[in-house]
Write a protein that holds these residues in place. Structure first.
Motif, PDB file in Angstrom:
ATOM      1  N   ILE A 244       0.898  -1.318  -0.120  1.00 31.74           N
ATOM      2  CA  ILE A 244      -0.110  -0.126   0.250  1.00 31.74           C
ATOM      3  C   ILE A 244       0.692   1.306   0.048  1.00 31.74           C
ATOM      4  O   ILE A 244       0.619   2.326  -0.729  1.00 31.74           O
ATOM      5  CB  ILE A 244      -1.012  -0.042   1.022  1.00 31.74           C
TER       6      ILE A 244
ATOM      7  N   LEU B 283      -5.525  -6.039   1.128  1.00 31.37           N
ATOM      8  CA  LEU B 283      -5.628  -5.152   0.128  1.00 31.37           C
ATOM      9  C   LEU B 283      -7.120  -5.004  -0.002  1.00 31.37           C
ATOM     10  O   LEU B 283      -7.753  -3.566  -0.513  1.00 31.37           O
ATOM     11  CB  LEU B 283      -5.037  -5.482  -1.244  1.00 31.37           C
TER      12      LEU B 283
ATOM     13  N   THR C  58      -8.840  -1.857   1.505  1.00 30.20           N
ATOM     14  CA  THR C  58      -8.687  -0.523   0.991  1.00 30.20           C
ATOM     15  C   THR C  58      -9.698  -0.189   0.081  1.00 30.20           C
ATOM     16  O   THR C  58     -10.332   0.953  -0.254  1.00 30.20           O
ATOM     17  CB  THR C  58      -7.490  -0.502   0.041  1.00 30.20           C
ATOM     18  N   THR C  59     -10.849  -1.242  -0.163  1.00 33.55           N
ATOM     19  CA  THR C  59     -12.030  -0.983  -0.924  1.00 33.55           C
ATOM     20  C   THR C  59     -13.259  -1.083   0.061  1.00 33.55           C
ATOM     21  O   THR C  59     -14.275  -0.697  -0.396  1.00 33.55           O
ATOM     22  CB  THR C  59     -12.239  -2.070  -1.789  1.00 33.55           C
TER      23      THR C  59
ATOM     24  N   ALA D 119      -6.103  -0.552   6.821  1.00 37.18           N
ATOM     25  CA  ALA D 119      -6.149  -0.033   5.501  1.00 37.18           C
ATOM     26  C   ALA D 119      -7.649   0.608   5.042  1.00 37.18           C
ATOM     27  O   ALA D 119      -7.583   1.430   4.755  1.00 37.18           O
ATOM     28  CB  ALA D 119      -5.980  -1.254   4.730  1.00 37.18           C
ATOM     29  N   SER D 120      -8.511  -0.003   5.813  1.00 37.84           N
ATOM     30  CA  SER D 120      -9.863   0.437   5.775  1.00 37.84           C
ATOM     31  C   SER D 120     -10.047   1.732   6.221  1.00 37.84           C
ATOM     32  O   SER D 120     -10.839   2.755   5.768  1.00 37.84           O
ATOM     33  CB  SER D 120     -11.009  -0.701   6.185  1.00 37.84           C
TER      34      SER D 120
ATOM     35  N   PHE E 121      -8.147   4.489   3.916  1.00 34.83           N
ATOM     36  CA  PHE E 121      -8.971   4.806   3.005  1.00 34.83           C
ATOM     37  C   PHE E 121     -10.139   5.478   3.169  1.00 34.83           C
ATOM     38  O   PHE E 121     -10.746   6.109   2.389  1.00 34.83           O
ATOM     39  CB  PHE E 121      -8.864   3.756   2.137  1.00 34.83           C
TER      40      PHE E 121
ATOM     41  N   ALA F 271      -6.746   8.549  -2.876  1.00 30.79           N
ATOM     42  CA  ALA F 271      -7.216   7.216  -2.719  1.00 30.79           C
ATOM     43  C   ALA F 271      -7.487   6.744  -4.292  1.00 30.79           C
ATOM     44  O   ALA F 271      -7.664   5.594  -4.602  1.00 30.79           O
ATOM     45  CB  ALA F 271      -8.161   7.334  -1.920  1.00 30.79           C
TER      46      ALA F 271
ATOM     47  N   LYS G  93      -6.803   3.198  -6.173  1.00 29.47           N
ATOM     48  CA  LYS G  93      -7.760   2.378  -6.011  1.00 29.47           C
ATOM     49  C   LYS G  93      -7.820   1.172  -6.966  1.00 29.47           C
ATOM     50  O   LYS G  93      -7.712  -0.002  -6.577  1.00 29.47           O
ATOM     51  CB  LYS G  93      -9.151   3.159  -5.955  1.00 29.47           C
TER      52      LYS G  93
ATOM     53  N   LEU H 260      -4.751  -0.935  -6.866  1.00 32.26           N
ATOM     54  CA  LEU H 260      -4.764  -2.047  -5.572  1.00 32.26           C
ATOM     55  C   LEU H 260      -5.791  -3.117  -5.689  1.00 32.26           C
ATOM     56  O   LEU H 260      -5.386  -4.195  -5.327  1.00 32.26           O
ATOM     57  CB  LEU H 260      -5.044  -1.463  -4.283  1.00 32.26           C
TER      58      LEU H 260
END
Length: 419
Positions: free
Chosen positions: A24, A151, A154-155, A343-344, A347, A356, A360, A363
Motif C-alpha cells: 500500500i 488489500l 482498501t475497498t 487499511a480500511s 482509505f 485514494a 484504487k 490495488l
C-alpha cells in the motif's frame, strides 16, 4: 561441538502485516502498478488487446512485483527462497491463464470469476501429475490469501456505506447475525467439524468467498476445507444469480425489495451486480449497497471469530483446554486483520480522495491477482477426490440448507425494511 545456525523466521501473520502495508505504501508514494488488460470476446480481440507487447510488459511488471513480495515473504518466514523463485513463475503463468479465461465476455456475462478457473486448473494439474514435494512446499497459499485480504481493506470504505443509507446497514447486521447463528447451529446438529462449521457459517452469512478466506485465516484452517467451501459458494451463486430475478418478477416484488433480497442472499459481489442489473437500476443500487454493507462487517466478524476460537479450542497435542487469557487470545488472533482494519480506516477517513482514487484500481487489481494466485496454489496442493468423499456430504447439506434459510429470512427482512 556442532553449532546449529537457526534461520530467523517471523510469524506469517506479522509477515503479512508488513508486506501488505509495504504494498500500500509503495503504491501511495512510489509507483502505481499499471493494470493488465484481460477483457476479450473474439480471438482477434485476444491478440489485439491481451497479447500486445504493452500488455505483456504490464503483466511482466506485475509478475516481478509479486515475485519480489513473495520472495520477501519467504525470507521473513524462513522458507527456502531459491525454491520459491524457481516454482513461482509456473504458478503465475497458470494464474494469468485463469485471469484471461475469466476475461472473456461470455464468461463475464455468466459471472464466473477467475478464482474458480484458477482453482479448477490447479486441481486438474495437481491430480493428473505428481508434483515434486519441494514445489508443493513452496506454495504460499496463506501468504497470498492474507495479503489479498489486507488489500481488500482498501475497498471497504465506511463513509460510502454511511452515505448509502442506514437501512442497508440494518439489514446487513440482522441478516449476518441470524444466518450465521442458524448455519452454526445446523452444522453442529449435522456434526460437521469445527473448521468447516466456521467457514460455512461465515461464507453463507457475510460475503461468500472473502468471508470464507478471512475465517480460514482467523482459525488457521485447512486449505483443502477452504477450497471445498469456496467451491460450494461459487457453484450455488450461479443459479441464484440467474433464477432469483425471475422469481422476483413473477411475484411482482418492488425493485427496492428485490435489490435488498439479492444483495443479502447472493454470496459473491459480482453475482449480486449481475442479478441486480437484470432487474433494474434501482434494484442494482440497493443490492450493491446491501452487499457492500455486509462486506464492511468482514473485519469485525474475523475479530469475533478469532476470539471465539481462542476460548473454545484445545491446545494442540494435549487434552486440556487453553485458558482464555489475553495472552492466549493475542497469540491466536490473526494479526492480518489489524492490517485489514488499518487499511480500511486509512482509505475511509484519513487519505485524501484524490490520492485514494489514484491507487484504487491498481490495488484492486493486485488484490484480485493475489486471491487468484492463492486459489491456483490451493488447487495444486489439493487432492480432487477429497472434495467429493462421502464424509463431505454433511457439510454440503448444511451449506445448502443454510443458504435456503438465508434466502427466506433475507426476503422477509427486505420486505420489512424496503417494502
Amino acid at each position: 561441538m556442532t553449532i546449529t545456525k537457526q534461520r530467523f523466521a517471523l510469524h506469517e501473520d506479522w509477515a503479512v502485516v508488513i508486506l501488505g502495508s509495504l504494498v500500500i505504501i509503495f503504491s501511495l508514494f512510489f509507483y502505481v502498478l499499471p493494470i493488465p488488460v484481460y477483457k476479450w470476446d473474439t480471438s482477434q480481440a485476444l491478440i489485439e488487446h491481451v497479447f500486445t507487447a504493452d500488455n505483456l510488459l504490464i503483466l511482466f511488471i506485475q509478475f516481478l512485483f509479486v515475485l519480489v513480495v513473495g520472495a520477501l515473504g519467504a525470507i521473513v518466514t524462513g522458507k527456502p527462497v531459491k525454491n520459491f523463485l524457481i516454482g513461482f513463475p509456473a504458478v503465475y503463468l497458470l494464474t494469468v491463464f485463469a485471469l484471461i479465461l475469466a476475461g472473456n465476455s461470455f464468461i463475464k456475462s455468466i459471472n464466473l470469476e477467475a478464482v474458480i478457473f484458477s482453482l479448477v486448473i490447479g486441481l486438474i494439474i495437481g491430480n493428473l501429475f505428481k508434483l515434486p514435494q519441494w514445489f508443493i512446499d513452496t506454495l504460499s497459499t496463506e501468504l497470498f490469501v492474507k495479503i489479498g485480504l489486507v488489500l481488500l481493506g482498501t475497498t471497504v470504505i465506511f463513509s460510502d456505506i454511511l452515505k448509502a443509507g442506514s437501512l442497508g446497514l440494518i439489514q446487513a447486521l440482522v441478516v449476518v447475525l441470524s444466518v450465521w447463528y442458524f448455519a452454526f447451529w445446523l452444522c453442529k446438529k449435522l456434526k460437521v467439524d469445527d473448521e468447516l462449521t466456521m467457514m460455512i457459517s461465515s461464507a453463507v452469512s457475510i460475503c461468500g468467498v472473502s468471508a470464507a478466506i478471512a475465517t480460514s485465516g482467523a482459525i488457521k484452517g485447512d486449505p483443502k476445507k477452504l477450497s471445498y467451501v469456496i467451491s460450494m459458494v461459487l457453484i450455488t451463486a450461479i443459479p441464484m444469480m440467474i433464477f432469483m430475478p425471475y422469481i422476483a418478477a413473477y411475484f411482482n416484488f418492488p425493485q427496492q425489495v428485490t435489490g435488498a433480497w439479492l444483495g443479502g442472499s447472493i454470496d459473491t459481489t459480482g453475482a449480486v451486480v449481475a442479478s441486480g442489473t437484470l432487474v433494474g437500476e434501482e434494484a442494482l443500487k440497493i443490492s450493491t449497497i446491501v452487499k457492500f454493507s455486509q462486506n464492511v462487517l468482514l473485519g469485525i466478524a474475523a475479530f469475533a471469530i478469532s476470539i471465539y476460537w481462542s476460548y473454545n479450542k484445545t491446545a494442540k497435542g494435549t487434552d486440556t483446554v487453553e485458558k482464555p487469557t489475553l495472552k492466549v487470545i493475542w497469540e491466536r488472533f490473526p494479526k492480518f486483520v489489524l492490517a485489514f482494519i488499518a487499511a480500511s480506516l486509512l482509505f475511509s477517513f484519513f487519505l485524501p480522495s484524490a490520492a485514494a482514487a489514484n491507487v484504487k484500481d491498481s490495488l484492486k487489481n493486485l488484490q484480485n491477482a493475489w486471491f487468484t494466485l492463492a486459489f491456483t496454489s490451493i488447487g495444486l496442493e489439493t487432492n480432487f477426490k477429497d472434495l467429493f468423499k462421502n464424509e463431505n456430504k454433511k457439510p454440503l447439506y448444511a451449506f445448502l440448507l443454510a443458504q435456503l434459510f438465508n434466502v427466506i429470512v433475507t426476503l422477509i427482512i427486505a420486505y420489512f425494511l424496503f417494502g
